[in-house]
Design a protein around this motif. Structure first.
Motif, PDB file in Angstrom:
ATOM      1  N   GLN A   3       0.822  -1.208   0.000  1.00 38.14           N
ATOM      2  CA  GLN A   3       0.000   0.000   0.000  1.00 38.14           C
ATOM      3  C   GLN A   3       0.861   1.266   0.000  1.00 38.14           C
ATOM      4  OE1 GLN A   3      -2.449  -1.339   3.524  1.00 38.14           O
ATOM      5  NE2 GLN A   3      -4.010  -0.170   2.459  1.00 38.14           N
ATOM      6  N   ILE A   4       1.869   1.287   0.846  1.00 35.75           N
ATOM      7  CA  ILE A   4       2.749   2.462   0.946  1.00 35.75           C
ATOM      8  C   ILE A   4       3.434   2.729  -0.390  1.00 35.75           C
ATOM      9  CG2 ILE A   4       4.823   3.392   2.037  1.00 35.75           C
ATOM     10  CD1 ILE A   4       4.059   1.814   4.558  1.00 35.75           C
ATOM     11  N   CYS A   5       3.989   1.697  -0.975  1.00 38.91           N
ATOM     12  CA  CYS A   5       4.714   1.835  -2.236  1.00 38.91           C
ATOM     13  C   CYS A   5       3.802   2.356  -3.350  1.00 38.91           C
ATOM     14  CB  CYS A   5       5.329   0.492  -2.628  1.00 38.91           C
ATOM     15  SG  CYS A   5       6.381   0.559  -4.093  1.00 38.91           S
ATOM     16  N   LEU A   6       2.639   1.756  -3.493  1.00 40.32           N
ATOM     17  CA  LEU A   6       1.704   2.169  -4.535  1.00 40.32           C
ATOM     18  C   LEU A   6       1.267   3.620  -4.359  1.00 40.32           C
ATOM     19  CD1 LEU A   6      -0.693  -0.923  -4.853  1.00 40.32           C
ATOM     20  CD2 LEU A   6       0.785   0.001  -6.652  1.00 40.32           C
ATOM     21  N   THR A   7       0.966   3.997  -3.134  1.00 43.17           N
ATOM     22  CA  THR A   7       0.473   5.351  -2.870  1.00 43.17           C
ATOM     23  C   THR A   7       1.492   6.404  -3.252  1.00 43.17           C
ATOM     24  OG1 THR A   7      -0.881   4.554  -1.035  1.00 43.17           O
ATOM     25  CG2 THR A   7      -0.432   6.908  -1.099  1.00 43.17           C
ATOM     26  N   LEU A   8       2.728   6.220  -2.829  1.00 49.49           N
ATOM     27  CA  LEU A   8       3.750   7.225  -3.085  1.00 49.49           C
ATOM     28  C   LEU A   8       4.032   7.368  -4.580  1.00 49.49           C
ATOM     29  CD1 LEU A   8       6.244   6.503  -0.154  1.00 49.49           C
ATOM     30  CD2 LEU A   8       4.505   8.293  -0.333  1.00 49.49           C
ATOM     31  N   ILE A   9       4.126   6.267  -5.284  1.00 55.85           N
ATOM     32  CA  ILE A   9       4.416   6.319  -6.719  1.00 55.85           C
ATOM     33  C   ILE A   9       3.296   7.040  -7.471  1.00 55.85           C
ATOM     34  CG2 ILE A   9       4.668   4.949  -8.825  1.00 55.85           C
ATOM     35  CD1 ILE A   9       6.060   2.801  -7.103  1.00 55.85           C
ATOM     36  N   LEU A  10       2.051   6.609  -7.252  1.00 52.80           N
ATOM     37  CA  LEU A  10       0.931   7.151  -8.019  1.00 52.80           C
ATOM     38  C   LEU A  10       0.611   8.595  -7.644  1.00 52.80           C
ATOM     39  CD1 LEU A  10      -1.417   4.023  -8.039  1.00 52.80           C
ATOM     40  CD2 LEU A  10      -0.024   4.904  -9.915  1.00 52.80           C
ATOM     41  N   ALA A  11       0.709   8.935  -6.361  1.00 58.50           N
ATOM     42  CA  ALA A  11       0.403  10.310  -5.933  1.00 58.50           C
ATOM     43  C   ALA A  11       1.371  11.302  -6.561  1.00 58.50           C
ATOM     44  CB  ALA A  11       0.442  10.416  -4.415  1.00 58.50           C
ATOM     45  N   ILE A  12       2.652  10.973  -6.565  1.00 57.94           N
ATOM     46  CA  ILE A  12       3.655  11.885  -7.133  1.00 57.94           C
ATOM     47  C   ILE A  12       3.433  12.077  -8.630  1.00 57.94           C
ATOM     48  CG2 ILE A  12       6.120  12.141  -7.644  1.00 57.94           C
ATOM     49  CD1 ILE A  12       6.644  10.784  -4.903  1.00 57.94           C
ATOM     50  N   ILE A  13       3.117  10.991  -9.339  1.00 59.07           N
ATOM     51  CA  ILE A  13       2.863  11.097 -10.785  1.00 59.07           C
ATOM     52  C   ILE A  13       1.701  12.045 -11.061  1.00 59.07           C
ATOM     53  CG2 ILE A  13       1.986   9.838 -12.798  1.00 59.07           C
ATOM     54  CD1 ILE A  13       3.611   7.405 -11.815  1.00 59.07           C
ATOM     55  N   PHE A  14       0.598  11.871 -10.311  1.00 53.94           N
ATOM     56  CA  PHE A  14      -0.580  12.684 -10.577  1.00 53.94           C
ATOM     57  C   PHE A  14      -0.397  14.135 -10.145  1.00 53.94           C
ATOM     58  CE2 PHE A  14      -2.574   8.610 -11.255  1.00 53.94           C
ATOM     59  CZ  PHE A  14      -3.520   8.887 -12.237  1.00 53.94           C
TER      60      PHE A  14
END
Length: 447
Positions: A98-109
């Protein structure tokens, strides 16, 4: 984890719901109060169009941060069921993913939001004189969104651990901070919408840092373990399937905001968007108890579904709907009695004072029955059934409200926008009740 298993698996359902729902309600209430105060301050100290600007910008910020919320809700469903089945290793792995997915996708958007801010603001209804004010606010808010995304991921996980009070604290801290900073930046420093946006962004950072502190401390049973950041295909797929429900729901809300702002601007101008801005803030605040019941329902239902205790699951559904419907009825009665006084808090503009009360009353008509919608979709999320959860979640905002908000104003003007809300509530409640009853009869048969 034994204490958690003993509580969620054996404690009286009504006590569990109160224990889970009250902190969730308080947290949502304070966060909603934060948005209301934000709107009051800019309405009183910046101007009527500032209310419209916030109404345009916040759905964009929440759309980006909803990625974190979706990952949080999807993952917490897995964690609740894993804990119920006494599979702690799966719970830990899910949390790391969950942590990994959140950080990657939030920064991209967030990067996309920065590069394409003007087209995005235009799309969401920042037309005419609203655009420059909305741009000023958005430029500040966007930097706090990754923190908000992380917080919205972590908050459902904290509740899944059986720690609702800490989830509540995480929502109270930024709300208080934002109110204080609003006064300092807008009133004393006279920074206008830049100050309002900066206050909001700093408050988002505070909630993200508090959530991080919780998981790094001894208070959390789930730990941040770097090796669990390595994405597991099966876990990620399940998180996306279940969490996608929340992301798609927020996506539907964002599309709805585009349609609403288009219809409101077309048939009523900037002032109608400001009217909806006030109604929307009141809605978020007043419906907090009902939303709290829904949030409290998820960990209780999810744990007992994982433990295969069908009688407790059915009791959780029934009592959640009962409590939520009573609260919804009281909320509607309060709106009937105090709608004029509530609007006076936001503005002294004569047009808004004259036109907002009746619009608000229409929008709230179906409030007593909305708990059935929320618990219906929440049950399927808790059970790990992504498709029915998605369909039920989309019923109001996507399937019914978007077309109604577009079509009805063509015949009834702005009045058609207001009536689209209760009509969508009634239709989606009917469908949800039928689907949920069929699920209970088919899959929750007593042992």
């Amino acid at each position: 984890m034994a204490k958690l298993a003993n509580d969620l698996g054996t404690e009286k359902i009504s006590s569990l719901l109160i224990k889970q729902a009250v902190p969730a309600t308080i947290g949502i209430l304070v966060m909603s109060l934060n948005m209301i105060v934000d709107t009051i301050f800019v309405g009183q100290w910046v101007g009527v169009l500032a209310i419209a600007a916030i109404t345009v910008v916040l759905p964009i910020a929440f759309l980006i941060s909803s990625i974190g919320m979706g990952i949080g809700i999807g993952g917490s469903s897995i964690i609740s069921r894993a804990l119920g089945a006494e599979n702690s290793s799966k719970a830990f792995l899910t949390f790391g993913n969950q942590i990994c997915l959140t950080l990657i996708l939030a920064i991209i958007f967030v990067l996309l939001g920065n590069f394409y801010s003007v087209p995005i603001l235009n799309l969401f209804g920042a037309k005419g004189d609203i655009l420059p004010i909305a741009s000023e606010y958005f430029a500040m808010v966007i930097f706090g969104v990754p923190f908000l995304a992380f917080a919205m991921m972590g908050n459902p996980v904290i509740r899944a651990e059986g720690k609702p009070k800490f989830a509540m604290y995480a929502m109270i801290i930024p709300a208080i901070l934002n109110i204080v900073l609003d006064v300092v930046f807008i009133k004393f420093f006279d920074w206008g919408m830049t100050g309002a946006g900066l206050a909001t962004s700093i408050s988002y950072a505070s909630i993200g840092l508090y959530i991080l502190y919780f998981f790094l401390s001894s208070k959390s049973e789930l730990k941040i373990i770097p090796k669990n950041f390595a994405l597991d295909g099966k876990i990620v797929r399940e998180i996306v399937e279940l969490g996608g429900v929340s992301v798609v729901r927020q996506g539907a809300i964002s599309v709805l905001m585009i349609v609403l702002n288009y219809s409101l601007f077309t048939y009523g101008g900037e002032i109608s968007i400001s009217i909806f801005g006030i109604i929307n803030r009141v809605m978020m605040f007043s419906l907090s108890p009902v939303m709290g019941v829904s949030q409290g329902f998820l960990p209780v239902a999810g744990f007992n579904i994982g433990a295969k205790k069908n009688d407790r699951v059915k009791e959780t559904i029934k009592k959640s709907i009962y409590f939520g419907s009573i609260l919804g009825t009281f909320i509607f009665l309060a709106i009937i009695l105090f709608k004029e006084q509530v609007i006076q808090i936001f503005t002294d503009d004569i047009t808004l004072l004259n036109e907002t009360p009746n619009a608000m009353l229409i929008v709230f008509i179906a409030t007593p029955i909305i708990t059935m919608q929320l618990i219906g979709s929440a049950y399927f999320q808790a059970a790990g059934k992504a498709m029915p959860a998605l369909l039920l979640t989309l019923l109001k905002q996507g399937i019914f409200l978007i077309p109604l908000a577009y079509i009805l104003p063509k015949y009834y003007g702005v009045l058609g926008v207001w009536w689209s809300f209760p009509i969508a509530d009634i239709l989606s409640t009917i469908v949800t009740v039928l689907v949920l009853k069929r699920e209970i009869d088919k899959n929750l048969i007593s042992a």
